[in-house]
Design a protein around this motif. Structure first.
Motif, PDB file in Angstrom:
ATOM      1  N   MET A   1       0.831  -1.191   0.000  1.00 57.20           N
ATOM      2  CA  MET A   1       0.000   0.000   0.000  1.00 57.20           C
ATOM      3  C   MET A   1       0.870   1.247   0.000  1.00 57.20           C
ATOM      4  N   GLN A   2       1.866   1.232   0.852  1.00 55.22           N
ATOM      5  CA  GLN A   2       2.731   2.396   0.990  1.00 55.22           C
ATOM      6  C   GLN A   2       3.423   2.729  -0.333  1.00 55.22           C
ATOM      7  N   GLU A   3       3.942   1.701  -1.010  1.00 54.94           N
ATOM      8  CA  GLU A   3       4.646   1.936  -2.269  1.00 54.94           C
ATOM      9  C   GLU A   3       3.705   2.343  -3.394  1.00 54.94           C
ATOM     10  N   VAL A   4       2.570   1.687  -3.489  1.00 49.10           N
ATOM     11  CA  VAL A   4       1.628   1.971  -4.575  1.00 49.10           C
ATOM     12  C   VAL A   4       1.031   3.367  -4.442  1.00 49.10           C
ATOM     13  N   ARG A   5       0.643   3.721  -3.228  1.00 53.18           N
ATOM     14  CA  ARG A   5      -0.014   5.019  -3.005  1.00 53.18           C
ATOM     15  C   ARG A   5       0.965   6.127  -2.652  1.00 53.18           C
ATOM     16  N   LYS A   6       2.269   5.798  -2.529  1.00 54.38           N
ATOM     17  CA  LYS A   6       3.298   6.789  -2.171  1.00 54.38           C
ATOM     18  C   LYS A   6       2.967   7.473  -0.841  1.00 54.38           C
ATOM     19  N   LEU A   7       2.723   6.657   0.201  1.00 57.84           N
ATOM     20  CA  LEU A   7       2.347   7.160   1.512  1.00 57.84           C
ATOM     21  C   LEU A   7       3.525   7.145   2.474  1.00 57.84           C
ATOM     22  N   SER A   8       3.541   8.076   3.395  1.00 57.19           N
ATOM     23  CA  SER A   8       4.556   8.125   4.445  1.00 57.19           C
ATOM     24  C   SER A   8       3.976   7.508   5.710  1.00 57.19           C
ATOM     25  N   PRO A   9       4.680   6.547   6.348  1.00 56.27           N
ATOM     26  CA  PRO A   9       4.138   5.952   7.567  1.00 56.27           C
ATOM     27  C   PRO A   9       4.183   6.931   8.739  1.00 56.27           C
ATOM     28  N   VAL A  10       3.144   6.871   9.559  1.00 63.39           N
ATOM     29  CA  VAL A  10       3.061   7.669  10.780  1.00 63.39           C
ATOM     30  C   VAL A  10       2.924   6.672  11.924  1.00 63.39           C
ATOM     31  N   PHE A  11       3.908   6.661  12.838  1.00 61.21           N
ATOM     32  CA  PHE A  11       3.928   5.661  13.904  1.00 61.21           C
ATOM     33  C   PHE A  11       3.358   6.168  15.219  1.00 61.21           C
ATOM     34  N   GLN A  12       3.116   7.444  15.338  1.00 64.31           N
ATOM     35  CA  GLN A  12       2.522   7.990  16.552  1.00 64.31           C
ATOM     36  C   GLN A  12       1.267   8.747  16.186  1.00 64.31           C
ATOM     37  N   TRP A  13       0.219   8.506  16.961  1.00 61.18           N
ATOM     38  CA  TRP A  13      -1.042   9.212  16.699  1.00 61.18           C
ATOM     39  C   TRP A  13      -0.913  10.641  17.180  1.00 61.18           C
ATOM     40  N   LYS A  14      -1.498  11.529  16.443  1.00 57.52           N
ATOM     41  CA  LYS A  14      -1.470  12.952  16.765  1.00 57.52           C
ATOM     42  C   LYS A  14      -2.861  13.375  17.214  1.00 57.52           C
ATOM     43  N   ASP A  15      -2.965  14.596  17.680  1.00 63.14           N
ATOM     44  CA  ASP A  15      -4.266  15.137  18.063  1.00 63.14           C
ATOM     45  C   ASP A  15      -4.987  15.744  16.865  1.00 63.14           C
ATOM     46  N   GLN A  16      -4.521  15.398  15.678  1.00 65.33           N
ATOM     47  CA  GLN A  16      -5.128  15.924  14.461  1.00 65.33           C
ATOM     48  C   GLN A  16      -5.215  14.811  13.422  1.00 65.33           C
ATOM     49  N   PRO A  17      -6.104  14.935  12.452  1.00 65.83           N
ATOM     50  CA  PRO A  17      -6.220  13.901  11.411  1.00 65.83           C
ATOM     51  C   PRO A  17      -4.919  13.771  10.613  1.00 65.83           C
ATOM     52  N   ARG A  18      -4.667  12.546  10.111  1.00 68.13           N
ATOM     53  CA  ARG A  18      -3.502  12.347   9.245  1.00 68.13           C
ATOM     54  C   ARG A  18      -3.689  13.087   7.935  1.00 68.13           C
TER      55      ARG A  18
END
Length: 87
Positions: free
Chosen positions: A1-18
């Motif tokens: 998924m990451q490679e196909v959609r060119k997404l950056s992984p986020v390992f910590q949840w934030k107080d805001q939407p990704r």
């Protein structure tokens, strides 16, 4: 998924939407099963789930012994788990 959609992984949840170019990665250690692994691909309207459960540490021990035996017959070098599986 990451490679196909060119997404950056986020390992910590934030107080805001990704952001739209981020993919959330989360790990939980819960329950009494020695190995329960599930990957979820979720959108607003649906979820695709792939799940594996083990009920004993036996399968992990067998895999470790098998990999050690394979490694003992290899020349010195660096190997990956996929190498032990013939991949």
């Amino acid at each position: 998924m990451q490679e196909v959609r060119k997404l950056s992984p986020v390992f910590q949840w934030k107080d805001q939407p990704r952001k739209t170019d981020e993919i959330g990665v989360h790990s939980l250690r819960i329950g009494s099963l020695p190995g329960e692994h599930e990957v979820l691909f979720a959108s607003t309207d649906e979820v695709l789930s792939i799940k594996h459960e083990s009920f004993s540490n036996q399968i992990f021990a067998e895999g470790a012994v098998s990999a050690a035996f394979w490694l003992s017959n290899q020349p010195a070098g660096y190997y990956q788990l996929a190498d032990t599986l013939g991949g």
